[in-house]
Design a protein around this motif. Sequence first.
Motif, PDB file in Angstrom:
ATOM      1  N   TRP A 165      59.379   1.812  23.601  1.00 54.78           N
ATOM      2  CA  TRP A 165      59.531   3.063  23.305  1.00 54.78           C
ATOM      3  C   TRP A 165      60.711   3.204  22.120  1.00 54.78           C
ATOM      4  CZ3 TRP A 165      55.843   6.079  25.027  1.00 54.78           C
ATOM      5  CH2 TRP A 165      55.169   5.496  26.198  1.00 54.78           C
ATOM      6  N   ASN A 166      60.684   4.338  21.328  1.00 61.88           N
ATOM      7  CA  ASN A 166      61.716   4.388  20.261  1.00 61.88           C
ATOM      8  C   ASN A 166      63.031   5.047  21.068  1.00 61.88           C
ATOM      9  OD1 ASN A 166      63.105   5.097  18.199  1.00 61.88           O
ATOM     10  ND2 ASN A 166      61.855   6.623  17.389  1.00 61.88           N
ATOM     11  N   LYS A 167      63.579   4.228  21.787  1.00 60.26           N
ATOM     12  CA  LYS A 167      64.769   4.958  22.575  1.00 60.26           C
ATOM     13  C   LYS A 167      65.988   3.637  22.661  1.00 60.26           C
ATOM     14  CE  LYS A 167      62.913   8.295  25.650  1.00 60.26           C
ATOM     15  NZ  LYS A 167      63.263   8.709  26.990  1.00 60.26           N
ATOM     16  N   GLN A 212      69.028   4.292  27.535  1.00 59.32           N
ATOM     17  CA  GLN A 212      68.007   5.182  28.031  1.00 59.32           C
ATOM     18  C   GLN A 212      66.915   4.676  28.895  1.00 59.32           C
ATOM     19  OE1 GLN A 212      67.218   7.049  23.987  1.00 59.32           O
ATOM     20  NE2 GLN A 212      67.230   8.906  25.033  1.00 59.32           N
ATOM     21  N   CYS A 237      54.158   1.153  22.179  1.00 58.66           N
ATOM     22  CA  CYS A 237      53.738   2.497  22.315  1.00 58.66           C
ATOM     23  C   CYS A 237      53.830   3.384  21.129  1.00 58.66           C
ATOM     24  CB  CYS A 237      53.954   3.057  23.550  1.00 58.66           C
ATOM     25  SG  CYS A 237      53.499   2.220  25.124  1.00 58.66           S
ATOM     26  N   GLU A 238      55.305   3.464  20.514  1.00 60.99           N
ATOM     27  CA  GLU A 238      55.372   4.419  19.396  1.00 60.99           C
ATOM     28  C   GLU A 238      55.456   3.279  18.282  1.00 60.99           C
ATOM     29  OE1 GLU A 238      58.253   7.731  19.880  1.00 60.99           O
ATOM     30  OE2 GLU A 238      58.831   6.587  21.759  1.00 60.99           O
ATOM     31  N   GLN A 239      55.884   3.984  17.181  1.00 61.04           N
ATOM     32  CA  GLN A 239      55.821   3.051  15.873  1.00 61.04           C
ATOM     33  C   GLN A 239      56.746   2.149  16.190  1.00 61.04           C
ATOM     34  OE1 GLN A 239      57.734   2.567  13.075  1.00 61.04           O
ATOM     35  NE2 GLN A 239      55.911   1.914  11.919  1.00 61.04           N
ATOM     36  N   GLU A 286      60.606   1.564  14.419  1.00 61.90           N
ATOM     37  CA  GLU A 286      61.434   2.377  15.217  1.00 61.90           C
ATOM     38  C   GLU A 286      61.798   1.786  16.486  1.00 61.90           C
ATOM     39  OE1 GLU A 286      59.242   6.051  15.321  1.00 61.90           O
ATOM     40  OE2 GLU A 286      60.540   6.852  13.426  1.00 61.90           O
ATOM     41  N   PRO A 320      56.531   5.945  32.227  1.00 67.14           N
ATOM     42  CA  PRO A 320      57.432   4.744  31.899  1.00 67.14           C
ATOM     43  C   PRO A 320      58.377   5.350  30.794  1.00 67.14           C
ATOM     44  CG  PRO A 320      55.301   4.825  30.828  1.00 67.14           C
ATOM     45  CD  PRO A 320      55.290   5.899  32.176  1.00 67.14           C
ATOM     46  N   ARG A 321      58.330   6.638  30.179  1.00 70.71           N
ATOM     47  CA  ARG A 321      59.145   7.345  29.078  1.00 70.71           C
ATOM     48  C   ARG A 321      60.413   7.517  29.645  1.00 70.71           C
ATOM     49  NH1 ARG A 321      56.848   9.451  23.500  1.00 70.71           N
ATOM     50  NH2 ARG A 321      58.945   9.994  22.672  1.00 70.71           N
ATOM     51  N   LEU A 373      62.693  11.394  31.068  1.00 69.09           N
ATOM     52  CA  LEU A 373      62.671  12.615  30.361  1.00 69.09           C
ATOM     53  C   LEU A 373      64.364  12.695  29.969  1.00 69.09           C
ATOM     54  CD1 LEU A 373      60.219  14.818  32.175  1.00 69.09           C
ATOM     55  CD2 LEU A 373      59.827  13.793  29.770  1.00 69.09           C
ATOM     56  N   THR A 374      65.014  12.693  31.146  1.00 74.88           N
ATOM     57  CA  THR A 374      66.528  12.870  31.037  1.00 74.88           C
ATOM     58  C   THR A 374      67.145  11.718  31.773  1.00 74.88           C
ATOM     59  OG1 THR A 374      66.467  14.269  32.883  1.00 74.88           O
ATOM     60  CG2 THR A 374      66.152  15.566  31.045  1.00 74.88           C
ATOM     61  N   SER A 375      68.436  11.701  31.550  1.00 77.51           N
ATOM     62  CA  SER A 375      69.275  10.699  32.331  1.00 77.51           C
ATOM     63  C   SER A 375      69.219  10.734  33.595  1.00 77.51           C
ATOM     64  CB  SER A 375      70.633  10.786  31.747  1.00 77.51           C
ATOM     65  OG  SER A 375      71.350  12.031  32.116  1.00 77.51           O
ATOM     66  N   TYR A 396      50.617  10.319  15.768  1.00 74.32           N
ATOM     67  CA  TYR A 396      51.283  11.318  16.373  1.00 74.32           C
ATOM     68  C   TYR A 396      52.481  11.352  15.566  1.00 74.32           C
ATOM     69  CZ  TYR A 396      54.182   7.355  17.862  1.00 74.32           C
ATOM     70  OH  TYR A 396      54.952   6.459  17.731  1.00 74.32           O
ATOM     71  N   GLU A 431      52.194   9.330  30.279  1.00 73.32           N
ATOM     72  CA  GLU A 431      53.035   8.268  30.112  1.00 73.32           C
ATOM     73  C   GLU A 431      53.801   8.483  28.673  1.00 73.32           C
ATOM     74  OE1 GLU A 431      51.628   4.221  29.457  1.00 73.32           O
ATOM     75  OE2 GLU A 431      50.020   4.648  31.110  1.00 73.32           O
ATOM     76  N   HIS A 432      52.954   8.979  27.691  1.00 71.50           N
ATOM     77  CA  HIS A 432      53.376   8.899  26.329  1.00 71.50           C
ATOM     78  C   HIS A 432      54.205  10.388  26.238  1.00 71.50           C
ATOM     79  CE1 HIS A 432      50.661   5.638  25.961  1.00 71.50           C
ATOM     80  NE2 HIS A 432      51.334   5.084  24.721  1.00 71.50           N
ATOM     81  N   HIS A 440      51.027  13.287  20.807  1.00 72.47           N
ATOM     82  CA  HIS A 440      51.027  11.958  21.250  1.00 72.47           C
ATOM     83  C   HIS A 440      49.954  12.070  22.376  1.00 72.47           C
ATOM     84  CE1 HIS A 440      53.835   8.231  21.398  1.00 72.47           C
ATOM     85  NE2 HIS A 440      52.724   7.894  21.348  1.00 72.47           N
TER      86      HIS A 440
END
Lengths: 307, 469
Positions: free
Chosen positions: A81-83, A87, A118-120, A123, A241-242, A244-246, B339, B393-394, B423
């Motif tokens: 993830w782009n995190k 996070q 999963c994301e770019q 990034e 797995p992503r 949402l908040t802390s 996305y 998941e995404h 996404h």
Amino acid sequence: MMQVDRRNFVKWALKVFASLSLARFLGNYRLLHAATKNPDLVAVKDGSPAQMFEIGIKAIGGMESFIKKGQSVLVKPNIGWNKSPGQGANTNPDLVGKIVELAYTAGASKVFVFDHTCEQMNECYDSSGIKKAVIKNKGFMLPGDEEGHYKKVDIKGAKILKKALVHKQYLDSDVVINVPILKHHMSTRMTASLKNLMGVVWDRRIFHRKGLHQSIADIALVKKPDLTVIDAYLIMADNGPRGLTSSDLKLKKMQVISTDPVLADTAAAKILGQTPEDIHYLNMAKAHGIGLMDLKKSTIKKISCKV
Amino acid sequence: MIKKSRLLLQILSFSLTLLIFLKIVGNFNIIKAHNATFVLQNISSIPTLNLPPYLWISAIIIFISAVIGRAYCSFLCPVGFIQDLARKIAMKIKVGSKMPVNGRLYLRYFILVLCLFLMVFKSSLFHYFDHFSNLGRTINLFIMPRLSFSSALGILFLLIIVVIPIYLPRWFCNTLCPTGTLFYFLSKRKLITLKVGSDCKTCNKCAPECPTNCIQGGVIKQRLCIDCFECIQECNFQAVKIKARLPFQKRVPAALPTNRRQLLKSAIAAPIGILSANALERVSRPTINPNMVTPPGGNSQKQFKSSCSACQLCVSVCPTKVLYTTHQSIPKMDYIKSYCSYECNTCLGVCTTGALSYYPLEHKKLIKMGTIKLDEKTCIPFVKDQDCAACAEHCPTGAVMTKLNKGRFRPVIDEDVCIGCGHCQHVCPVEPVRSITITPLDTHKVAYAPKKKDKKAKVEQDVDNDFPF
């Protein structure tokens, strides 16, 4: 003030020599002793991720028992993830950096790191901090965002995923170290070491289409990682797995190191607060003979870094 | 001296444009300041009242052109640089005509008036002539080669600025470019003019060096001159001189039409102009496509389409490549291919015309571009009774979550927090029609922020932290 004459100097030098050789002998003896009885699983807690790995890897036999001189090593973290590292979505970058560093000290020729994100890709590599940590320790970040990086393999013994496109470096590397982060997962309940191996496959949508649990168990048949290090320092207890908040995160300050990915996942499930038997892909992987799920029968070494 | 500084400035300007397109320069202020040098793009944002920052840079360029002439064209314009380069290379390898004659220039007045009219009608169709939009399309052609109308225009423009200058130097600048024509009009009463004095021996040494070939036989064609001042340096006899004029000098007012013929002409021209303006307004009205997702910051499809100048800068810098070019060469989002990244507002920060208004990242994360729709008739957990939840998941906001329902985790949707990033649609494994899709919103809304379970901001370690095995 001590006078430095010949006699005194010789005496002093002999003392130093004797103590040094004694220390060396003792050290060697300890290492030899440990190597004969490696535990199946090492659980470390209350330290920083890199520190816990340094202590834990010694308890399981040292990096030298996994990496021979001149071998190529693949470290496979979760960089999905782009995190940012705080996070809790990607593996801790310090831990990845430490593993790369220790792999080189153990004599590895080249250490590679990649993930099919999963994301770019760029990034994720940047914001996770892993690219920086790997390059700092002279490791190589490989891309994984094009089909050309993957090779078609037949999976022997697979139930539904008989063929898959697997990353070339995963197949070519002599040693594979799987470094997932422990997270909750919305459909498989948990993502740790076996689920992290989805990151070496190109087409993951087919997993979901054919049956997610069985596909995860099948892909572990391609190659069993030599070492599994589960980062349970900052875990995602909910909405994974992503995340949402802390409020989804929990600070556990733990780490699980094992040669058996299924056993490591079983221990990780307990840390996450899940019942390991509820996680279907673990049962399926056990049926494939990839590993064991019995924590009571295996030797576990628990270490606390707290002084 | 002038020659070298001109070349340096041109190279800097062109490489800045190139570096921005290649994502090497990503600083918001640098990009916006660079964008402000393209005057026509910035003027076009005035009727829509969607003003980009750094408008004062455009104002300075306009002021300079009114005082010392078309300095922008000769010193800064990246398109001009490519044409000069093509011409110079052609002269070096001895192809092309040495003494070209630039022909009629009436077309450029027509194009400028057309462009200004289109701008008044809040239409962005002027991008077919604007040099930055065309340059963007050409650069994008090399970054993302694909077959489309936009890339065809890019190829055409590449030919115009590379091949034509070999025979007719700066043909584009003096025949088509509306910005060049605008600066020509503004500079008609400039304070500094080049004049050839009586010392001229008509040796024509300056003629091949002139970037527009406006000086020949000791005569400067003022309507072609782009005020690069190179001929001063070129002349061996110091015959070319700068002649200054004081501001606020009296001028003879233009005569009103007095005779019958002229009156008749204007009487016919006026209704034709009104009618054609009416037709133009109809042409420039954007067509609304209900299946198109407007990029974040576009606010509404109508507003976005009417102010986007199709320069392809956002398409070039988009990290996930979700933006792609449609047939009218206005960008669109393709959720099958990619996305919209949650942690990104790159496209909002690069827009030249204000078609994509800039929002900080926290605000952009709440822009609702579309809303989520789940088709339970094809969704895998409902149909095959398997675990899937690739969408959940995404999802970055929690618009799709899973709920344990009869022993399986099945997706549950929440339209309030969905921002329409696509996404879920991108990763949905169902083919050919995805089970989970984004329905575009014609006008963007503000989504609710992702729900927090409790207000605990800090992550703390459990008191009893022992291994559970």
